[in-house]
Write a protein that holds these residues in place. Structure first.
Motif, PDB file in Angstrom:
ATOM      1  N   HIS A  68       0.834  -1.193   0.000  1.00 13.27           N
ATOM      2  CA  HIS A  68       0.000   0.000   0.000  1.00 13.27           C
ATOM      3  C   HIS A  68       0.870   1.245   0.000  1.00 13.27           C
ATOM      4  CE1 HIS A  68      -4.221  -1.280   0.794  1.00 13.27           C
ATOM      5  NE2 HIS A  68      -4.409  -0.103   0.279  1.00 13.27           N
ATOM      6  N   ASN A  69       2.157   1.013   0.186  1.00 12.21           N
ATOM      7  CA  ASN A  69       3.068   2.134   0.359  1.00 12.21           C
ATOM      8  C   ASN A  69       3.818   2.413  -0.940  1.00 12.21           C
ATOM      9  OD1 ASN A  69       5.452   3.640   0.979  1.00 12.21           O
ATOM     10  ND2 ASN A  69       5.046   3.195   3.140  1.00 12.21           N
ATOM     11  N   MET A  70       3.550   3.579  -1.565  1.00 18.29           N
ATOM     12  CA  MET A  70       4.149   3.885  -2.877  1.00 18.29           C
ATOM     13  C   MET A  70       5.657   3.961  -2.802  1.00 18.29           C
ATOM     14  SD  MET A  70       1.613   6.577  -4.602  1.00 18.29           S
ATOM     15  CE  MET A  70       1.684   5.913  -6.231  1.00 18.29           C
ATOM     16  N   ARG A  71       6.148   4.502  -1.694  1.00 18.57           N
ATOM     17  CA  ARG A  71       7.602   4.635  -1.566  1.00 18.57           C
ATOM     18  C   ARG A  71       8.261   3.259  -1.563  1.00 18.57           C
ATOM     19  NH1 ARG A  71       7.056   8.731   1.735  1.00 18.57           N
ATOM     20  NH2 ARG A  71       7.014  10.234   0.045  1.00 18.57           N
ATOM     21  N   ASP A  72       7.681   2.328  -0.796  1.00 22.12           N
ATOM     22  CA  ASP A  72       8.203   0.959  -0.780  1.00 22.12           C
ATOM     23  C   ASP A  72       8.161   0.357  -2.181  1.00 22.12           C
ATOM     24  OD1 ASP A  72       8.666   1.070   1.896  1.00 22.12           O
ATOM     25  OD2 ASP A  72       6.811   0.026   2.472  1.00 22.12           O
ATOM     26  N   ALA A  73       7.073   0.623  -2.881  1.00 22.25           N
ATOM     27  CA  ALA A  73       6.920   0.060  -4.225  1.00 22.25           C
ATOM     28  C   ALA A  73       8.002   0.592  -5.169  1.00 22.25           C
ATOM     29  CB  ALA A  73       5.538   0.390  -4.778  1.00 22.25           C
ATOM     30  N   ILE A  74       8.379   1.844  -4.950  1.00 19.25           N
ATOM     31  CA  ILE A  74       9.393   2.452  -5.811  1.00 19.25           C
ATOM     32  C   ILE A  74      10.794   1.975  -5.439  1.00 19.25           C
ATOM     33  CG2 ILE A  74      10.513   4.656  -6.371  1.00 19.25           C
ATOM     34  CD1 ILE A  74       7.682   5.931  -6.085  1.00 19.25           C
ATOM     35  N   GLU A  75      11.029   1.863  -4.145  1.00 20.45           N
ATOM     36  CA  GLU A  75      12.382   1.537  -3.672  1.00 20.45           C
ATOM     37  C   GLU A  75      12.749   0.069  -3.811  1.00 20.45           C
ATOM     38  OE1 GLU A  75      12.511   3.022   0.299  1.00 20.45           O
ATOM     39  OE2 GLU A  75      12.467   5.119  -0.367  1.00 20.45           O
ATOM     40  N   HIS A  76      11.763  -0.796  -3.904  1.00 21.14           N
ATOM     41  CA  HIS A  76      12.067  -2.224  -3.978  1.00 21.14           C
ATOM     42  C   HIS A  76      11.751  -2.769  -5.365  1.00 21.14           C
ATOM     43  CE1 HIS A  76      12.674  -2.591   0.413  1.00 21.14           C
ATOM     44  NE2 HIS A  76      11.836  -1.582   0.431  1.00 21.14           N
ATOM     45  N   GLY A  77      12.473  -3.835  -5.705  1.00 22.41           N
ATOM     46  CA  GLY A  77      12.180  -4.536  -6.941  1.00 22.41           C
ATOM     47  C   GLY A  77      12.725  -3.868  -8.184  1.00 22.41           C
ATOM     48  N   ASN A  78      12.584  -4.562  -9.312  1.00 24.59           N
ATOM     49  CA  ASN A  78      13.091  -4.040 -10.582  1.00 24.59           C
ATOM     50  C   ASN A  78      11.955  -3.645 -11.514  1.00 24.59           C
ATOM     51  OD1 ASN A  78      12.221  -6.694 -11.034  1.00 24.59           O
ATOM     52  ND2 ASN A  78      13.540  -6.886 -12.841  1.00 24.59           N
ATOM     53  N   ARG A  79      10.742  -3.845 -11.045  1.00 22.71           N
ATOM     54  CA  ARG A  79       9.602  -3.569 -11.908  1.00 22.71           C
ATOM     55  C   ARG A  79       8.406  -3.217 -11.039  1.00 22.71           C
ATOM     56  NH1 ARG A  79       7.294  -8.281 -15.891  1.00 22.71           N
ATOM     57  NH2 ARG A  79       5.398  -7.227 -16.558  1.00 22.71           N
ATOM     58  N   LEU A  80       7.592  -2.280 -11.516  1.00 20.42           N
ATOM     59  CA  LEU A  80       6.426  -1.858 -10.732  1.00 20.42           C
ATOM     60  C   LEU A  80       5.191  -1.924 -11.615  1.00 20.42           C
ATOM     61  CD1 LEU A  80       6.205   1.202  -8.403  1.00 20.42           C
ATOM     62  CD2 LEU A  80       4.537   0.977 -10.242  1.00 20.42           C
ATOM     63  N   ILE A  81       4.132  -2.552 -11.082  1.00 19.10           N
ATOM     64  CA  ILE A  81       2.868  -2.502 -11.827  1.00 19.10           C
ATOM     65  C   ILE A  81       1.809  -1.878 -10.945  1.00 19.10           C
ATOM     66  CG2 ILE A  81       3.348  -4.442 -13.365  1.00 19.10           C
ATOM     67  CD1 ILE A  81       1.686  -6.216 -11.652  1.00 19.10           C
ATOM     68  N   MET A  82       0.902  -1.151 -11.601  1.00 22.37           N
ATOM     69  CA  MET A  82      -0.199  -0.539 -10.871  1.00 22.37           C
ATOM     70  C   MET A  82      -1.493  -1.108 -11.414  1.00 22.37           C
ATOM     71  SD  MET A  82      -1.030   3.456 -10.435  1.00 22.37           S
ATOM     72  CE  MET A  82      -0.025   3.878  -9.050  1.00 22.37           C
ATOM     73  N   MET A  83      -2.379  -1.473 -10.490  1.00 25.73           N
ATOM     74  CA  MET A  83      -3.647  -2.070 -10.908  1.00 25.73           C
ATOM     75  C   MET A  83      -4.792  -1.112 -10.640  1.00 25.73           C
ATOM     76  SD  MET A  83      -3.303  -6.036  -9.740  1.00 25.73           S
ATOM     77  CE  MET A  83      -4.815  -6.518 -10.583  1.00 25.73           C
ATOM     78  N   ASN A  84      -5.803  -1.225 -11.469  1.00 25.06           N
ATOM     79  CA  ASN A  84      -7.021  -0.462 -11.262  1.00 25.06           C
ATOM     80  C   ASN A  84      -8.174  -1.249 -11.873  1.00 25.06           C
ATOM     81  OD1 ASN A  84      -8.404   1.893 -10.347  1.00 25.06           O
ATOM     82  ND2 ASN A  84      -8.600   2.518 -12.487  1.00 25.06           N
TER      83      ASN A  84
END
Lengths: 323, 265
Positions: free
Chosen positions: B207-223
């Protein structure tokens, strides 16, 4: 003094009955505590085990073999409940009730095997004619029939059963079963087939109850269609008394031993209230109330603790408001 | 590696409570991808993870891992390939069993459970070493019941259990959401370590955008049950919360303010 004397006189019977019902309570413990399922099959299974054992023995089968087959018959009853539950999606408690009800008719048929009517509500077996494993008649006998004395016979049987069950629940297979009861979601995530674990648990539990039924029928010299009525409640009483005394929630070995101790104490208490003038017909009412009370106590304790916490918090808030 | 094709799922179909949770979802993960998943409440993040894990049957589409179609496979069968950590710290461990028993259960994930002893002596040494790596002192409490552990300790233990048998895919479902900030940070750090050490393909919902940005090599957003943003590589590395929000509102075509509230930025 007279009361004490008659209590002491009843002790051997208490021990004998308590040890047999202890095996039954272990069956209840396996479903109720380990598997976290309330299985009502057992009321029918106890009579089923008794009926199968007596019928086979009367027809010339070795009594040990007949007892073993009664245990397998109990497992079969557990299998049916398990399949009702896991394959037909019937809630566990209802699945157990269905099997229990069906067993009532089946037990009448089993005991009526070979008679012209085809059904029969009781089936007697005399220790004079058949070489039974044990009989209530020898409960004080330390002479010629000592090897049919229920206490002498049941102690090693109980020890062996506890050892086998304890071993099983420590194996990979048994651990998976415990995990299924402890946390279904986690068990699945760890690759455990929770449906089959539940079925196996119900089978082991009802196997124990079938075994207890076979021994009980030999103890009292007959099997009857009513012998299992309310058995689940007596089993629960034994489980709970054992837990209270040994304070052993969670440890399988403590739980199993607690079943036997709890069951003996249950029968001891029953003797006391009978001697204090309670009628045998009121026993089930008494037992139901005792079990309800013991099940309610942890709930009340939790509520009281929560209330204390609330009042402490509100007091603190008041103090803070004043400050 | 993981391939979701046109996956759809509606809960309570045909009733007033009908809820379309996944709607023609497509996703392909490459070997070693560490993908963070964000999105508002009800976007379908957890539903996607549960669909992959097999918690329910999907209505349409297909799911495969390493080319093997697992769409109709039962949850416990798929567990052989999938490690999971849940949002609720209670969910991942058996509270009445000891720490070492929990680990022993996890060590047998994907294997036939026999009548052999449930936990062997040699295993205990391995567990002690692995628990020590967590740095929480759990190696001294191996015979304590898991129910006595704090939420953070349980999540750390569940992480270890999920990776004890190397899974092809690791699913982390908001596994730090129920923890206090300091503990959450530590558990996230542990997750990073375990993922990189074992080179695990991972899906992490947060739920934390910062965590999503700082971790991993790829980010997906769902809606609304599908993927609306898929960012990786250099673009992911340069991502900030503000650019991400801007991208999201463009992709989802919705009001930025409500999104900010929903995503908790």
């Amino acid at each position: 003094m007279e009361f004490l004397q008659s209590m002491i006189n009843s002790l051997p019977g208490v021990l004998g009955q308590g040890l047999i019902w202890g095996l039954m309570a272990m069956g209840v413990y396996i479903t109720f505590r380990i598997l976290d399922v309330a299985d009502l099959t057992v009321d029918g299974t106890l009579g089923f085990g008794g009926a199968v054992c007596v019928l086979l023995t009367l027809n010339g089968v070795n009594v040990w073999l007949a007892t073993l087959i009664a245990m397998l018959a109990g497992m079969l009853a557990g299998l049916v409940t398990g399949l009702f539950h896991t394959k037909c999606g019937i809630p566990a408690i209802l699945a157990g009730i269905l099997t229990q009800l069906a067993l009532y008719s089946i037990n009448l048929r089993v005991m009526g095997w070979g008679t012209t009517a085809g059904t029969q509500a009781t089936l007697a077996i005399s220790v004079d004619k058949y070489d039974l494993i044990l009989s209530s008649r020898f409960v004080r006998d330390l002479g010629g029939n000592i090897w049919q004395n229920p206490i002498i016979v049941m102690l090693p049987i109980t020890a062996v059963v506890v050892a086998i069950l304890w071993w099983y629940f420590k194996t990979e297979h048994g651990s998976a079963l415990r995990a299924t009861g402890a946390n279904l979601q986690m068990a699945r995530a760890q690759g455990i087939n929770t449906a089959s674990a539940t079925v196996v648990g119900l089978m082991i539990s009802n196997g124990m109850v079938g075994l207890a039924g076979a021994l009980l029928a030999q103890y009292q010299g007959s099997s009857s269609v009513d012998m299992g009525r309310g058995a689940i409640v007596i089993g629960l009483a034994a489980v709970i008394i054992g837990e209270v005394l040994l304070r052993g929630r969670g440890k399988v070995l403590t739980g199993l031993i607690g079943c036997t101790i709890g069951s003996i104490i249950y029968y001891f208490v029953i003797q006391i209230v009978l001697r204090l003038g309670l009628g045998t017909n009121d026993l089930k009412l008494f037992t139901a109330l005792i079990v309800a009370l013991f099940l309610a106590i942890p709930y009340w304790k939790g509520k009281a603790a929560a209330a204390r916490k609330r009042s402490a918090v509100s007091k603190e808030e008041k103090n803070n408001a004043r400050a | 590696m993981l391939e979701l094709k046109n996956v759809s799922k509606t809960f309570n179909p045909g009733t007033i409570n009908a809820k379309t949770a996944l709607c023609g979802l497509d996703l392909t993960l490459n070997d070693g991808d560490f993908v963070t998943v964000i999105g508002g409440n009800g976007a379908g993040k957890s539903t996607m993870l549960n669909a992959i894990a097999g918690a329910f049957d999907i209505d349409g589409g297909s799911i495969s891992i390493d080319g093997v179609d697992i769409t109709r496979q039962s949850e416990h069968k798929r567990a052989a390939m999938i490690g999971r950590v849940f949002q609720d710290p209670m969910m991942g461990t058996a509270p009445t069993m000891t720490i070492e028993e929990n680990l022993a259960l996890a060590a047998r994930r994907g294997r036939r459970r026999t009548l052999a002893w449930g936990i062997r002596k040699s295993e205990r040494e391995l567990y002690r070493a692995r628990l020590a790596e967590l740095g929480l002192g759990l190696e001294e409490r191996m015979t304590s019941r898991a129910g006595l552990l704090s939420g953070g300790q349980r999540q750390a233990l569940t992480l270890l259990m999920a990776s004890l048998v190397k899974p092809k895919l690791l699913l982390l479902d908001e596994h730090t959401a129920a923890l206090d900030p300091a503990t959450a940070a530590r558990v996230l750090e542990l997750s990073d370590e375990i993922v990189s050490e074992n080179h695990l393909t991972t899906l992490m919902v947060t739920h934390n955008m910062r965590d999503a940005i700082e971790h991993g090599n790829r980010l997906i957003m769902m809606n609304e049950g599908r993927i609306v943003l898929d960012i990786s590589g250099e673009e992911k590395r340069r991502l900030t919360v503000d650019t991400l929000l801007a991208k999201f509102s463009r992709a989802a075509g919705e009001d930025l303010l409500t999104d900010r509230v929903l995503i908790g930025a």
